[in-house]
Design a protein around this motif. Sequence first.
Motif, PDB file in Angstrom:
ATOM      1  N   GLY A  70       0.790  -1.238   0.000  1.00 35.27           N
ATOM      2  CA  GLY A  70       0.000   0.000   0.000  1.00 35.27           C
ATOM      3  C   GLY A  70       0.811   1.272   0.000  1.00 35.27           C
ATOM      4  O   GLY A  70       0.312   2.326   0.397  1.00 35.27           O
ATOM      5  N   SER A  71       2.072   1.183  -0.415  1.00 31.58           N
ATOM      6  CA  SER A  71       2.880   2.387  -0.591  1.00 31.58           C
ATOM      7  C   SER A  71       3.006   3.138   0.749  1.00 31.58           C
ATOM      8  O   SER A  71       2.896   2.535   1.825  1.00 31.58           O
ATOM      9  CB  SER A  71       2.233   3.241  -1.692  1.00 31.58           C
ATOM     10  OG  SER A  71       3.165   4.040  -2.338  1.00 31.58           O
ATOM     11  N   THR A  73       0.999   5.308   2.026  1.00 33.62           N
ATOM     12  CA  THR A  73      -0.293   5.340   2.719  1.00 33.62           C
ATOM     13  C   THR A  73      -0.475   4.063   3.542  1.00 33.62           C
ATOM     14  O   THR A  73      -0.905   4.113   4.709  1.00 33.62           O
ATOM     15  CB  THR A  73      -1.447   5.465   1.690  1.00 33.62           C
ATOM     16  OG1 THR A  73      -1.170   6.586   0.853  1.00 33.62           O
ATOM     17  CG2 THR A  73      -2.789   5.638   2.368  1.00 33.62           C
ATOM     18  N   PHE A  97      -1.923  15.860   3.193  1.00 32.47           N
ATOM     19  CA  PHE A  97      -1.579  14.543   3.748  1.00 32.47           C
ATOM     20  C   PHE A  97      -1.771  14.511   5.264  1.00 32.47           C
ATOM     21  O   PHE A  97      -2.311  13.549   5.802  1.00 32.47           O
ATOM     22  CB  PHE A  97      -0.168  14.111   3.313  1.00 32.47           C
ATOM     23  CG  PHE A  97      -0.168  13.776   1.854  1.00 32.47           C
ATOM     24  CD1 PHE A  97      -0.798  12.630   1.401  1.00 32.47           C
ATOM     25  CD2 PHE A  97       0.386  14.632   0.923  1.00 32.47           C
ATOM     26  CE1 PHE A  97      -0.862  12.327   0.045  1.00 32.47           C
ATOM     27  CE2 PHE A  97       0.324  14.344  -0.439  1.00 32.47           C
ATOM     28  CZ  PHE A  97      -0.297  13.185  -0.874  1.00 32.47           C
ATOM     29  N   ARG A 100      -5.274  13.947   5.841  1.00 35.28           N
ATOM     30  CA  ARG A 100      -5.693  12.540   5.716  1.00 35.28           C
ATOM     31  C   ARG A 100      -5.472  11.780   7.013  1.00 35.28           C
ATOM     32  O   ARG A 100      -6.319  11.017   7.461  1.00 35.28           O
ATOM     33  CB  ARG A 100      -4.842  11.829   4.655  1.00 35.28           C
ATOM     34  CG  ARG A 100      -5.294  12.089   3.286  1.00 35.28           C
ATOM     35  CD  ARG A 100      -4.538  11.181   2.339  1.00 35.28           C
ATOM     36  NE  ARG A 100      -4.742  11.680   0.995  1.00 35.28           N
ATOM     37  CZ  ARG A 100      -4.213  11.163  -0.077  1.00 35.28           C
ATOM     38  NH1 ARG A 100      -3.416  10.103   0.025  1.00 35.28           N
ATOM     39  NH2 ARG A 100      -4.438  11.661  -1.262  1.00 35.28           N
ATOM     40  N   TRP A 101      -4.294  11.984   7.602  1.00 37.32           N
ATOM     41  CA  TRP A 101      -3.980  11.224   8.837  1.00 37.32           C
ATOM     42  C   TRP A 101      -4.874  11.711   9.982  1.00 37.32           C
ATOM     43  O   TRP A 101      -5.275  10.924  10.835  1.00 37.32           O
ATOM     44  CB  TRP A 101      -2.489  11.308   9.186  1.00 37.32           C
ATOM     45  CG  TRP A 101      -1.554  11.105   8.021  1.00 37.32           C
ATOM     46  CD1 TRP A 101      -0.386  11.772   7.767  1.00 37.32           C
ATOM     47  CD2 TRP A 101      -1.705  10.161   6.934  1.00 37.32           C
ATOM     48  NE1 TRP A 101       0.181  11.332   6.596  1.00 37.32           N
ATOM     49  CE2 TRP A 101      -0.601  10.346   6.065  1.00 37.32           C
ATOM     50  CE3 TRP A 101      -2.656   9.203   6.592  1.00 37.32           C
ATOM     51  CZ2 TRP A 101      -0.438   9.594   4.889  1.00 37.32           C
ATOM     52  CZ3 TRP A 101      -2.497   8.457   5.414  1.00 37.32           C
ATOM     53  CH2 TRP A 101      -1.409   8.651   4.598  1.00 37.32           C
ATOM     54  N   THR A 139       3.701  14.854   9.487  1.00 35.45           N
ATOM     55  CA  THR A 139       4.327  14.661   8.176  1.00 35.45           C
ATOM     56  C   THR A 139       5.619  15.473   8.198  1.00 35.45           C
ATOM     57  O   THR A 139       5.592  16.639   8.576  1.00 35.45           O
ATOM     58  CB  THR A 139       3.373  15.218   7.092  1.00 35.45           C
ATOM     59  OG1 THR A 139       2.097  14.608   7.270  1.00 35.45           O
ATOM     60  CG2 THR A 139       3.870  14.929   5.696  1.00 35.45           C
ATOM     61  N   ASN A 141       7.547  16.343   5.609  1.00 34.50           N
ATOM     62  CA  ASN A 141       7.487  17.303   4.504  1.00 34.50           C
ATOM     63  C   ASN A 141       6.091  17.277   3.897  1.00 34.50           C
ATOM     64  O   ASN A 141       5.679  16.257   3.345  1.00 34.50           O
ATOM     65  CB  ASN A 141       8.514  16.916   3.439  1.00 34.50           C
ATOM     66  CG  ASN A 141       8.554  17.908   2.287  1.00 34.50           C
ATOM     67  OD1 ASN A 141       9.141  18.981   2.406  1.00 34.50           O
ATOM     68  ND2 ASN A 141       7.917  17.570   1.184  1.00 34.50           N
ATOM     69  N   THR A 143       3.942  17.588   1.213  1.00 34.23           N
ATOM     70  CA  THR A 143       4.227  17.630  -0.227  1.00 34.23           C
ATOM     71  C   THR A 143       3.339  18.612  -0.973  1.00 34.23           C
ATOM     72  O   THR A 143       3.737  19.161  -1.995  1.00 34.23           O
ATOM     73  CB  THR A 143       4.044  16.216  -0.821  1.00 34.23           C
ATOM     74  OG1 THR A 143       4.638  15.275   0.076  1.00 34.23           O
ATOM     75  CG2 THR A 143       4.699  16.084  -2.176  1.00 34.23           C
ATOM     76  N   ASP A 166       5.212  10.526   8.859  1.00 32.36           N
ATOM     77  CA  ASP A 166       5.118  10.271   7.418  1.00 32.36           C
ATOM     78  C   ASP A 166       6.270  11.049   6.785  1.00 32.36           C
ATOM     79  O   ASP A 166       6.229  12.267   6.684  1.00 32.36           O
ATOM     80  CB  ASP A 166       3.757  10.769   6.915  1.00 32.36           C
ATOM     81  CG  ASP A 166       3.668  10.778   5.397  1.00 32.36           C
ATOM     82  OD1 ASP A 166       4.611  10.329   4.727  1.00 32.36           O
ATOM     83  OD2 ASP A 166       2.628  11.244   4.880  1.00 32.36           O
ATOM     84  N   SER A 169       8.185  12.313   1.457  1.00 35.30           N
ATOM     85  CA  SER A 169       8.842  13.211   0.501  1.00 35.30           C
ATOM     86  C   SER A 169      10.028  13.932   1.132  1.00 35.30           C
ATOM     87  O   SER A 169      10.560  14.889   0.576  1.00 35.30           O
ATOM     88  CB  SER A 169       7.837  14.209  -0.087  1.00 35.30           C
ATOM     89  OG  SER A 169       7.152  14.883   0.935  1.00 35.30           O
ATOM     90  N   SER A 187       7.820   5.864   0.641  1.00 36.71           N
ATOM     91  CA  SER A 187       7.636   5.006  -0.533  1.00 36.71           C
ATOM     92  C   SER A 187       8.706   5.366  -1.572  1.00 36.71           C
ATOM     93  O   SER A 187       9.191   6.484  -1.601  1.00 36.71           O
ATOM     94  CB  SER A 187       6.226   5.152  -1.097  1.00 36.71           C
ATOM     95  OG  SER A 187       5.852   6.507  -1.194  1.00 36.71           O
ATOM     96  N   GLN A 189       8.724   5.758  -4.807  1.00 33.80           N
ATOM     97  CA  GLN A 189       8.495   6.528  -6.033  1.00 33.80           C
ATOM     98  C   GLN A 189       8.759   8.004  -5.844  1.00 33.80           C
ATOM     99  O   GLN A 189       8.667   8.778  -6.780  1.00 33.80           O
ATOM    100  CB  GLN A 189       7.082   6.310  -6.569  1.00 33.80           C
ATOM    101  CG  GLN A 189       5.981   7.014  -5.812  1.00 33.80           C
ATOM    102  CD  GLN A 189       5.443   6.141  -4.692  1.00 33.80           C
ATOM    103  OE1 GLN A 189       6.135   5.262  -4.216  1.00 33.80           O
ATOM    104  NE2 GLN A 189       4.221   6.378  -4.275  1.00 33.80           N
TER     105      GLN A 189
HETATM  106  C1  PLP Z   1       3.569  13.415   2.456  1.00 36.19           C
HETATM  107  C2  PLP Z   1       2.902  12.320   1.696  1.00 36.19           C
HETATM  108  N1  PLP Z   1       2.275  11.342   2.370  1.00 36.19           N
HETATM  109  C3  PLP Z   1       1.665  10.336   1.731  1.00 36.19           C
HETATM  110  C4  PLP Z   1       1.626  10.266   0.367  1.00 36.19           C
HETATM  111  C5  PLP Z   1       0.936   9.126  -0.308  1.00 36.19           C
HETATM  112  O1  PLP Z   1       1.948   8.326  -0.788  1.00 36.19           O
HETATM  113  P1  PLP Z   1       1.676   6.942  -1.514  1.00 36.19           P
HETATM  114  O2  PLP Z   1       1.032   7.273  -2.815  1.00 36.19           O
HETATM  115  O3  PLP Z   1       3.051   6.387  -1.623  1.00 36.19           O
HETATM  116  O4  PLP Z   1       0.788   6.144  -0.643  1.00 36.19           O
HETATM  117  C6  PLP Z   1       2.273  11.253  -0.380  1.00 36.19           C
HETATM  118  C7  PLP Z   1       2.220  11.234  -1.854  1.00 36.19           C
HETATM  119  O5  PLP Z   1       2.546  12.183  -2.518  1.00 36.19           O
HETATM  120  C8  PLP Z   1       2.924  12.289   0.303  1.00 36.19           C
HETATM  121  O6  PLP Z   1       3.558  13.233  -0.383  1.00 36.19           O
END
Ligand code: PLP
Length: 386
Positions: A70-71, A73, A97, A100-101, A139, A141, A143, A166, A169, A187, A189
């Motif tokens: 799940g990357s 996330t 982000f 989201r958390w 978080t 950074n 993003t 998190d 980035s 993650s 990527q």
């Molecule tokens: C700070 C942060 N958290 C979480 C994510 C989500 O990452 P993923 O798509 O690897 O789950 C991103 C994606 O850009 C992100 O920048």
Amino acid sequence: MKPARRPDRPHFSSGPCAKRPGWSPDVLAGATVGRAHLSAAGQAKIAEAARRMRAVLAIPETHRIAIVPGSDTGAVEMALWSLLGARGIDVLTWESFGARWTSDIVEHLGIADARVFEAPYGELPDLAQVDCGRDIVFTWNGTTSGVCVPDAAWIAADRAGLTICDATSAVFAVDLPWDKLDVATWSWQKVLGGEAAHGTIALGPRAVERLRTHTPPWPVPRLFRLAERGQINQAVFAGQTINTPSLLCIEDAIDALKWAEEMGGLPVLIARSRANLAAIADWVAATPWIEFLAANESIRSSTSICLRLTEPAFAALAPEEQRGFVKRMAALLEGEGVAYDIVAHRHAPPGLRLWGGATVETQDTAALLPWIEWAYAHVRGEAQAS
Ligand SMILES: Cc1ncc(COP(=O)(O)O)c(C=O)c1O
């Protein structure tokens, strides 16, 4: 006039990010495709990815590393679902982000004793308000706003709560203080330019202790289960992933890590990212119609570099018109093959976001900037004519 020089690689997306310079699909030739991930060959590859990440990031032996589904996330939510509920929580949010958390914690896990510290796009919440006696979710950074925490001085060394960070980035672009991070997730990527789908979680000893001693009051899906009835899932930290991973993605991460090592490791990755930020900062300083979303330099990200347009005529537009303006700029630039994916995140104020991670060459960043000026002049002219 169109600028004479074009970036060699127009990849400035914030994720998936530019592949490392010199990458081609040939680097995947050694992947253990068609093999079981639990075979000796598959396990060796997974272990190699984890070992190289540990080495490049200088993650101490005190921390366990697992590649998870799940990357990023998946890695963050695994931490939230597995570790929270033992004490009150301070959650920090300043862009989408963090939001989201926060929603996971407050709405989905339904944790009543959660204090939310929020700041608007471009700013950070007051870190001095955080209580290290509680669990802290943040978080590193942000993003989507290009704002990062400047350091970890606000996290007490003798904290009673856990820090869950998190770091997706930030990792590979920032020298992270592992002793202050009980949990960090990322993650591939992002700063490595690796393929997506898998997350990585690093757990320090205090987080492992929490797993041993705390059973969450909610169901924990199998995909998130790092422990059961007080028993740590040791296998997952030894490379036996919770479910089947992509051995192609693992190979790609190994390739990116070897590149990082050959470049000189973390200090060089950090320097490359900072050079991208510096090139953009010089240009912003010399360009009257653009500014960083993060006005305060000390909290400005070198990876997700977020910019806002400042001319009164732009500010006077409705948000949807502003978004249309930057989308038009981005479409022109994409059409010229000089920049892909540089519109700010849909939840952020309308603007541009340029990825400045280590896989982006600074000469490409520098070559892009006159093109942004060209696109701006073009779209401004169109707006004035209409
Ligand atoms: C700070 C942060 N958290 C979480 C994510 C989500 O990452 P993923 O798509 O690897 O789950 C991103 C994606 O850009 C992100 O920048």
